[in-house]
Design an enzyme around this catalytic site. Structure first.
Site, mmCIF file in Angstrom:
data_model
loop_
_atom_site.group_PDB
_atom_site.id
_atom_site.type_symbol
_atom_site.label_atom_id
_atom_site.label_comp_id
_atom_site.label_asym_id
_atom_site.label_seq_id
_atom_site.Cartn_x
_atom_site.Cartn_y
_atom_site.Cartn_z
ATOM 1 N N CYS A 1 -34.718 25.613 82.734
ATOM 2 C CA CYS A 1 -35.058 24.678 83.931
ATOM 3 C C CYS A 1 -35.464 23.346 83.592
ATOM 4 C CB CYS A 1 -36.211 25.477 84.995
ATOM 5 S SG CYS A 1 -37.698 25.254 84.171
ATOM 6 N N CYS B 1 -38.638 22.796 81.631
ATOM 7 C CA CYS B 1 -38.314 22.891 80.275
ATOM 8 C C CYS B 1 -38.081 21.497 79.378
ATOM 9 C CB CYS B 1 -37.350 23.860 79.810
ATOM 10 S SG CYS B 1 -37.777 25.567 80.149
ATOM 11 N N ASP C 1 -38.876 8.806 35.299
ATOM 12 C CA ASP C 1 -39.176 7.373 35.081
ATOM 13 C C ASP C 1 -39.202 6.316 36.369
ATOM 14 O OD1 ASP C 1 -39.533 7.678 32.145
ATOM 15 O OD2 ASP C 1 -37.395 7.682 32.205
ATOM 16 N N ASP D 1 -34.754 6.148 31.593
ATOM 17 C CA ASP D 1 -33.280 6.886 32.009
ATOM 18 C C ASP D 1 -33.586 8.268 32.972
ATOM 19 O OD1 ASP D 1 -34.264 8.887 30.061
ATOM 20 O OD2 ASP D 1 -32.186 9.146 29.722
ATOM 21 N N ASP E 1 -39.490 4.608 27.465
ATOM 22 C CA ASP E 1 -39.627 6.032 27.613
ATOM 23 C C ASP E 1 -38.747 6.795 26.219
ATOM 24 O OD1 ASP E 1 -39.723 8.649 28.759
ATOM 25 O OD2 ASP E 1 -37.511 8.682 28.826
ATOM 26 N N CYS F 1 -39.330 -16.476 55.728
ATOM 27 C CA CYS F 1 -39.287 -15.541 56.808
ATOM 28 C C CYS F 1 -40.445 -14.676 56.551
ATOM 29 C CB CYS F 1 -37.905 -14.898 56.936
ATOM 30 S SG CYS F 1 -36.670 -16.043 57.214
ATOM 31 N N CYS G 1 -35.147 -15.417 54.135
ATOM 32 C CA CYS G 1 -35.600 -15.832 52.808
ATOM 33 C C CYS G 1 -37.254 -15.548 52.753
ATOM 34 C CB CYS G 1 -35.545 -17.423 52.682
ATOM 35 S SG CYS G 1 -36.455 -18.268 53.918
#
Length: 806
Positions: free
Chosen positions: A86, A89, A704, A700, A501, A21, A18
């Site tokens: 080896c 590496c 946006d 949409d 928009d 927290c 919640c």
């Protein structure tokens, strides 16, 4: 702290339940020396910390979060590593990886040629790990794992099974509760269910196994000096459970049929209902991260590059700056770049939201993830990886979502004061009865204490908000309005300004043939046959709109004898032996065709927001065709409704001011913000917010998404892109702007209902506590009163399911 030393880190956090927290973690982190600011987002389950790396290290943040009782989420990735010869590496790779910021541990196995890295995905990506290995001379490739490691999805599944288990165990107890009422005495009640020990067996797993999370949450809250809903749940259910256990023990030795006051069903049903609410919350939180995943999924997976004299198909991650990339018709542009050769129309609607493709030629810029429609392009990569436009939009969405403070529920605020007071009153009641009123009578004093706790049980208080939200959001969903979470339903009623928009929101988002202007002396049907036939082979969306519009008039088209698309100009074709040109004024000038007589009509069409294309036959002007993105039938009515509600309505678009004003005037919008780049939309919303306005953004398209995320409330049109819907707080499934007003109205009614519920629940407890403390309320009566208050709250919330929105 100087800005030059400042660093920022994001940590994914598990275990928050919640707003209390997230507040505790925030306070704990902010107390650390070297931390400038810490912001914890409950919805995204992330902490954003700005700090001085010279003063404090990242490890301290994880230690503090663990100390507070939560955990930092990390991911594991396994790699195949080639080129090791080896032990030196493998040791070199391991040492290098362990030094990277965000890497918790790295282990490289030489024999298996593999590497396992545990890392923080917010700080470093898999691709960056691969690049680091490649940089020191080895080749790392990610092992593909089909298992889903998404911790949010795992949390949702865990909550789901907890709820199902609690429901199965609680239903028989609910049956016994129903049987207690006189008006339900006709319902068959198995005798064994009334046995206290049977009820104990059913209630105990719900209380202490399934409901253990509430005890853990209550412990964390109390340890840090605060009280949340977990404290209320643990306190109330424990009071009901332990009083029932006490009554069951008291009944030992009494004859069969002896009446015993039991409240096992109360504790079990409270936990079951709250688990259902937690499940819905977990689902809402999980969805917020999907926006980012889907955005990244828009990228092309591979790219065709020209390197060292040959054409190679490589993963998108391996494309480097200055690579020459080939983009064929129908393919996605893999990275941001500049066109070196070729001509084509590129569909940028995925990013810009604008339906009309843009003509591209040498020297023009192209954006990664857009679609090449009809020509071959040779592109030089200028931005790759995190620098691409798509990656920048992802970053803006993440930042905007992360900056949203979690909603502090009114019930949590009340409970923070209410719980300590109730506990004190209950203890004082016990002491008063045990030492003063009835000295030495422990059982009597305990009953009074339990009566106070039971009447103060948070059942009604806990149900007040979630039941209203569930009923309100359910009713809204029936009307095609999907709220992502309760907090959005709570906030929407505060909106003062609605920004819409243009393309796909106010308009349909698809070009259609709107006007046919034919020169006197030319037969219209013959004119349309020639024009439609000439455009028939074109792949350009404007040509598709013309062809579709002409066919709808019942005109049969024929295939042209010759056809040539001229990018940026139009088309040239031969139809029935006649040369037909369709396109811009530049195309007409190029072919020395006089168009003076058409200029006035063309200006009128363009001032109305339409795209006009001139048509010439055999070298003479014969008419013009106009194509436009048409306004939705419902837009004008919807704008009128919003204005009647006292809301300011603004239209924002990437289109030019002339087109914007024409569309706005058609639907009754007075204010427009035109020629806004995709990344600028969020900035425009912020400017409005800085003026003290509560802004709802309605859109949409992917362009946006940042604005939807930064707005106080983001509303996505359901007929648009998935990304817009994921980034928004509300999805309007019907694509009808009337849904904006409906969403705000639903929010107002829900908030009113929540306030009624909280007043009733809190008032009931406030009146009941002194009565219980005075000894006038037996625990069983307190339980009945508490149950009645819960029923009242639920019935009031259910009224929302009958709300009429229009």
């Amino acid at each position: 702290m100087s800005r030059s030393n400042q660093k920022e880190i994001q940590l994914p956090i598990a275990g928050m339940t919640c707003a209390a927290c997230s507040t505790r973690i925030e306070k704990g982190l902010n107390k650390l020396e070297g931390v400038e600011s810490a912001n914890v987002n409950l919805a995204l389950e992330k902490a954003t910390i700005k700090y001085d790396p010279d003063v404090i290290g990242e490890q301290k943040f994880e230690e503090k979060i663990d100390d507070l009782g939560y955990s930092v989420v990390s991911e594991k990735a396994e790699f195949d590593i080639a080129g090791m010869t080896c032990a030196a590496c493998s040791a070199r790779i391991e040492k290098m990886l362990n030094k990277q910021p965000g890497v918790k541990s790295a282990n490289v196995n030489l024999a298996l040629e593999t590497g396992t890295v545990e890392y923080n995905p917010e700080q470093i990506s898999v691709q960056e790990l691969i690049e680091k290995v490649d940089k020191i001379g080895y080749q790392a490739t990610l092992k593909q794992d089909d298992e889903d490691s998404d911790f949010r999805e795992m949390a949702i599944q865990k909550q789901k099974w907890k709820f199902i288990a609690a429901l199965i165990l609680s239903l028989p107890l609910l049956w016994t509760m129903v049987g207690h009422f006189e008006f339900t005495s006709f319902i068959y009640m198995p005798e064994f269910l009334m046995n206290p020990w049977v009820q104990l067996v059913l209630a105990t797993p719900v209380q202490f196994i399934i409901g253990w999370q509430f005890y853990v949450g209550a412990y964390k809250a109390l340890r840090n000096g605060s009280a949340n809903m977990d404290v209320l749940v643990a306190l109330g259910t424990s009071a009901a459970y332990f009083y029932s256990l006490y009554s069951a023990i008291q009944s030992l030795g009494h004859p069969a049929g002896h009446h015993v006051d039991l409240y096992f069903e109360t504790s079990a049903i409270i936990i079951t209902l709250i688990l259902l609410g937690k499940l819905f919350e977990a689902r809402a939180k999980g969805r917020s991260s999907e926006a980012i995943k889907k955005l990244m999924g828009l990228q092309a997976k591979t790219a065709t590059v020209f390197r060292e004299g040959q054409e190679l198909i490589i993963p998108i991650e391996e494309v480097r700056k200055a690579d020459i990339v080939y983009v064929k018709p129908g393919e996605k542009v893999p990275v941001d770049g500049i066109v070196l050769e070729g001509q084509s129309a590129v569909d940028e609607s995925m990013l810009t939201g604008e339906s009309v493709p843009i003509d591209k030629a040498a020297g023009d810029e192209v954006i990664g993830s857009t679609v090449n429609k009809n020509g071959f392009l040779k592109v030089e990569a200028t931005k790759v990886g995190k620098d691409t436009a798509l990656a920048q939009i992802v970053k803006v969405v993440e930042q905007a979502q992360g900056s949203k403070a979690p909603i502090q529920r009114l019930a949590d605020k009340i409970s923070g004061i209410f719980v300590p007071i109730v506990v004190v009153i209950a203890l004082l009641t016990f002491l008063l009865w045990f030492f003063v009123i009835s000295p030495g009578e422990f059982a009597g004093a305990l009953e009074k204490l339990i009566a106070v706790l039971v009447i103060a049980c948070p059942c009604a208080l806990g149900l007040a908000t979630p039941t209203s939200i569930m009923a309100g959001s359910g009713r809204a969903a029936e009307n095609g309005i999907l709220f992502k979470g309760g907090e959005h339903l709570e906030l929407t009623h505060l909106i003062t300004t609605v920004v819409v928009d243009k393309t796909g929101t106010v308009t349909n988002g698809k070009p259609v043939l709107t006007d046919v202007v034919v020169d006197p002396g030319m037969n219209e049907e013959h004119f349309l046959t020639l024009a439609g036939s000439a455009e028939k082979q074109s792949e350009h969306p404007l040509a598709e709109a013309i062809v579709t519009g002409i066919k709808e008039k019942g005109i049969t088209l024929q295939s042209p004898e010759q056809f040539e698309a001229i990018p940026g100009f139009g088309v040239e074709a031969v139809v029935s032996g006649k040369q037909v040109l369709i396109g811009t004024t530049r195309l007409m000038k190029k072919n020395n065709i006089a168009i003076d007589m058409a200029r006035k009509a063309m200006e009128e069409l363009e001032s109305a927001g339409k795209t006009a294309m001139l048509v010439a036959v055999n070298g003479r002007y014969k008419g013009m065709l106009a194509v436009a993105d048409t306004v939705k039938d419902s837009s004008k009515e919807a704008i009128s409704r919003l204005k009647a509600m006292g809301l300011e309505v603004i239209m924002m678009t990437g289109d030019n001011q002339l087109t914007a004003n024409a569309i706005a005037g058609e639907v009754g919008i007075e204010r427009t913000i035109a020629e806004v780049l995709p990344e600028g939309k969020a900035d425009e919303v912020k400017k409005l917010q800085q003026q003290g306005k509560k802004v709802a953004m309605v859109g949409d398209g992917i362009n946006d998404a940042p604005a939807l995320a930064v707005a106080d409330i983001g509303m996505a049109i359901g007929t648009g892109t998935d990304i817009a819907m994921e980034a928004a707080d509300i999805t309007l499934m019907r694509g009808d702007l009337n849904s904006i007003a409906d969403a705000i109205l639903m929010s107002k009614k829900t908030i009113k209902n929540i306030k009624q519920n909280l007043f009733w629940a809190f008032g009931y407890n406030t009146l009941g506590i002194p009565i219980a403390a005075a000894g006038f309320l037996a625990p069983w009566l307190a339980g009945a009163a508490m149950a009645f208050s819960s029923v009242s709250v639920v019935l009031n919330a259910l009224r929302l399911q009958r709300v009429k929105l229009k």
